[in-house]
Design a protein around this motif. Structure first.
Motif, short mmCIF file in Angstrom:
data_model
loop_
_atom_site.label_atom_id
_atom_site.label_comp_id
_atom_site.label_asym_id
_atom_site.label_seq_id
_atom_site.Cartn_x
_atom_site.Cartn_y
_atom_site.Cartn_z
N ARG A 125 -2.10 3.75 9.16
CA ARG A 125 -1.33 3.47 7.95
C ARG A 125 -2.28 3.05 6.84
N MET A 126 -2.07 3.62 5.69
CA MET A 126 -2.91 3.27 4.54
C MET A 126 -2.44 1.92 4.00
N CYS A 127 -3.41 1.07 3.72
CA CYS A 127 -3.06 -0.26 3.21
C CYS A 127 -2.39 -0.14 1.84
N SER A 128 -1.50 -1.04 1.57
CA SER A 128 -0.97 -1.13 0.22
C SER A 128 -2.09 -1.70 -0.65
N CYS A 129 -1.99 -1.50 -1.94
CA CYS A 129 -3.05 -1.99 -2.82
C CYS A 129 -3.09 -3.52 -2.83
#
Ligand code: NAG
Ligand code: NAG
Ligand code: NAG
Length: 291
Positions: free
Chosen positions: A96-100
């Motif tokens: 999962r790509m991290c949220s900013c």
């Protein structure tokens, strides 16, 4: 390596095969489709296994008439129910790509580890002499060498985290490759054969090796931080990252000045006589820009 209990379901099987008999199991997909890309799904970096959903898309060969299929894998929910992620906008891997927001927290956290990283790289300063304990002060006092370079690296990273409510899945980063290389000089023509530069370049490289060790350490801290949050940031590939690290070593007055100040501190305050007379070259914008 631990493998997940993998459940499959074809989210859109009813739609895909609407014209034919309805198919509901993955076996029937294998029959119809000659090639599905189904990778072994390793335990993803995660903090809460029950909520992680891994989605992988596979493309059906052009020769078949079946539309692309999205296979959704998930960990077994406590209640045995598979939950497909919603608002998933991009699926290229298991992480999962991290949220900013998450990424920015981790960037701050890792930047605050600077002094720890300077210390852990201190073994490298043996190159300068035996008083390794005392050398550290020269680096911590002039930390713009790292801070400016790291700001440059992160400002150049685009689309490395997701905005709110936008879930993406990315490939795992090869952190070993991304944090395992040494500084390599790539001097431009103008200074490559320059006698002075040729003389002082090895000393400059020694300083840079220490800076690289420290910067890799910060990147590893960043990775540990996002890992703990069950996500990852999208990193450039190895070649691109090497070139970014190199270009972010120069083209900045603050970096050049801090490099010179570090060198002078070592040379004149810490007795690294070998560096005396060379700091003006390794901290000189003209050389640093072209190094
Ligand atoms: C998907 O995102 C939209 C806005 O981007 C939001 O209104 C909607 O509630 C989201 N759906 C879910 C299931 O989170
Ligand atoms: C960098 O050095 C300055 C001045 O010595 C100090 O105030 C700052 O906290 C240092 N930054 C980090 C991240 O250690
Ligand atoms: C994101 O989702 C939350 C709750 O699902 C919602 O309150 C918020 O408004 C959403 N933000 C955006 C930018 O869609």
């Amino acid at each position: 390596m631990r493998f997940l209990t993998v459940l499959f379901f074809c989210a859109s099987s009813a739609l895909l095969f609407a014209e034919e008999e309805p198919h509901t199991t993955v076996e029937t997909i294998y029959e119809t489709v000659t090639r599905t890309i189904v990778r072994e799904v390793t335990d993803p970096i995660q903090s809460d296994a029950a909520t992680v959903v891994i989605v992988e898309s596979s493309t059906v060969p052009a020769t078949t008439t079946v539309a692309p299929i999205t296979v959704v894998y998930g960990t077994a929910e406590p209640g045995g129910v598979m939950v497909a992620g919603s608002n998933i906008t991009e699926i290229t891997g298991p992480l999962r790509m991290c949220s900013c927001d998450e990424a920015s927290v981790c960037r701050k956290e890792s930047a605050n580890e600077l002094n720890t990283c300077f210390e852990s790289c201190n073994a490298n300063t043996k190159d300068f002499g035996d008083n390794t304990e005392s050398y550290l002060e020269c680096f911590t006092k002039n930390n713009a060498t790292i801070i400016e370079a790291e700001e440059c690296v992160s400002s150049g990273m685009k689309n490395y985290c997701t905005v709110e409510n936008d879930t993406k899945f990315i490939k795992n980063n090869d952190w070993k490759a991304l944090t395992g290389f040494d500084y390599a000089s790539d001097a431009k023509k103008e200074i490559k054969d320059n006698y002075l530069w040729k003389t002082y370049e090895p000393k400059y490289a020694k300083l840079q090796n220490f800076f690289y060790c420290t910067r890799h350490c910060i990147h590893n801290k960043m990775n540990q931080c996002t890992k703990a949050k069950g996500c990852g940031v999208r990193m450039p590939n190895h070649e691109e990252f090497v070139s970014t690290m190199r270009s972010c070593t120069k083209k900045n007055n603050k970096i050049a000045q801090a490099t010179m100040a570090t060198c002078q501190c070592l040379a004149w305050q810490k007795g690294v006589t070998d560096l005396r007379g060379s700091c003006v070259y390794m901290g000189n914008n003209y050389y640093v820009d072209k190094a």
